[in-house]
Every structure is written in structure tokens, then in C-alpha cells.
Design a protein around this motif. Structure first.
Motif, PDB file in Angstrom:
ATOM      1  N   ASN A  37       4.346   9.603   4.197  1.00 50.58           N
ATOM      2  CA  ASN A  37       5.164   9.952   3.041  1.00 50.58           C
ATOM      3  C   ASN A  37       6.467  10.639   3.421  1.00 50.58           C
ATOM      4  O   ASN A  37       7.309  10.879   2.557  1.00 50.58           O
ATOM      5  N   LYS A 164       3.989   4.219   1.402  1.00 51.68           N
ATOM      6  CA  LYS A 164       3.323   5.064   0.399  1.00 51.68           C
ATOM      7  C   LYS A 164       1.972   4.493  -0.030  1.00 51.68           C
ATOM      8  O   LYS A 164       1.076   5.233  -0.428  1.00 51.68           O
ATOM      9  N   TYR A 168      -1.366   6.953   0.164  1.00 58.14           N
ATOM     10  CA  TYR A 168      -2.211   7.417  -0.944  1.00 58.14           C
ATOM     11  C   TYR A 168      -3.636   6.872  -0.849  1.00 58.14           C
ATOM     12  O   TYR A 168      -4.591   7.511  -1.327  1.00 58.14           O
TER      13      TYR A 168
END
Length: 201
Positions: A37, A164, A168
Motif C-alpha cells: 500500500n 492494493k 487487502y
């Protein structure tokens, strides 16, 4: 007769080491979540390497104990996770950081080829973790999402704009792993369900 009792006591089985292995996995996933990130800069890579090598020690022990206890699925998984995700990953962090600092680039696409083998292994082993379906299944399924993206990004097929997605997915795996480890420890301590665990046959 007294000697026979002593032998039985000394032959007591080891406890389940899985919670320690899950915590180590969670640490690695949290670190990669931050790196992917961009929440930390490249200078964190050497520190991440230290955490991953610590995870190698834990997961290697967990894998060997699982294999000794007859858990061939968990034991083999923890064993190759400890070697490649943890030890190789930790050492690579230092190598990559030194390459960045020295200005001598390393062709990191080779990582993509290595990740491809690991990704295929995890994907093909997934059905073994889904019978019965439970929290461990969710952890592995989250890894099934993350690893193909990491592989394709390292190979240069996808740009880092996609980072990303695995970030996640790894966070989801980390949170599920921490909860599952806590459930095993606390439920065993109380001898009853304190933290409920999803489990369907």
C-alpha cells in the motif's frame, strides 16, 4: 508398575502448534499489506526482513511438529511457507534494499517465476483446507486472491497500480489468522467455545 507410569507420563504428546504458525503468518501479511500500500517507504524493507526471518523460525518448528503429529496438510504447508515466504522473503528484502541503495538494479522478475510455483501450489492445495470449511479455509482463500496478483506484478504483467488488491486480501488473511489463533488458545484454556469458529462439514 511405577516405572511404567513414568514412561507413560514422559510420552505425553506435544500441544497443537498451529496458533504460533498463524501468528507468524499474520505478521508477514501485515508487513506486506503496509509495503504494497506504500504506507512505509523502501527503507522499511530491511526491518521487514527481520520479522520474516523470525516467522521462519516459528513456522519451521510448527511444520515439523505438525508432520510429527500426522497433520500432513498443515505440516507441509507451514514447512514450505517457512522456507519460501519467510526465510527466502526475509533474505530477499535485504538484497533488494541493498540493490536500491547501491543503484545496481536486480532483475526482480525472477521473483514472479518463484511466486508462480508457490501460487500454483497454494491454489491446487486449497481443496484440502476446505474440508471441512472453516476459518482456515477463509485464510487460504484470501491467499488465493493475493498470490496471483503478487506473481503477475513481479513478472511485470500487471503494474503496481494493482497492488492494493493483494494488500487487502493479505490483510483479510492476517485478521482471520489472528482470530483463529486466539480461538484455538482461549477455547482450549477454558475447555469450551469462548471465541466461536466457523466450521461446516
Amino acid at each position: 508398575m511405577e516405572n511404567l507410569k513414568e514412561v507413560k507420563v514422559s510420552a505425553k504428546e506435544w500441544s497443537n502448534p498451529t496458533p504460533a504458525g498463524l501468528v507468524a503468518l499474520s505478521v508477514a501479511c501485515f508487513c506486506f499489506f503496509a509495503l504494497l500500500n506504500g504506507f512505509v517507504d523502501p527503507s522499511a524493507m530491511k526491518l521487514v526482513g527481520c520479522w520474516l526471518i523470525g516467522g521462519f523460525v516459528v513456522q519451521c518448528i510448527v511444520g515439523l511438529l505438525d508432520l510429527k503429529g500426522g497433520n500432513h496438510t498443515g505440516g507441509n504447508t507451514f514447512l514450505f511457507f517457512s522456507a519460501f515466504f519467510m526465510l527466502a522473503g526475509g533474505l530477499e528484502m535485504s538484497v533488494k534494499y541493498n540493490a536500491i541503495m547501491s543503484g545496481v538494479p536486480a532483475d526482480t522478475r525472477i521473483d514472479g517465476y518463484a511466486w508462480a510455483a508457490l501460487t500454483l501450489a497454494v491454489l491446487l492445495w486449497t481443496p484440502a483446507f476446505c474440508r471441512p470449511f472453516g476459518l482456515l479455509s477463509l485464510i487460504v482463500l484470501a491467499l488465493d486472491v493475493a498470490l496471483p496478483f503478487i506473481t503477475l506484478i513481479d513478472l511485470g504483467v500487471l503494474s503496481s497500480d494493482f497492488a492494493k488488491i493483494p494488500a487487502y486480501a493479505l490483510l483479510a488473511a492476517a485478521l482471520a489468522a489472528i482470530y483463529f489463533s486466539a480461538a484455538i488458545i482461549v477455547n482450549a484454556a477454558y475447555g469450551k467455545t469462548v471465541y466461536p469458529i466457523i466450521k461446516r462439514k
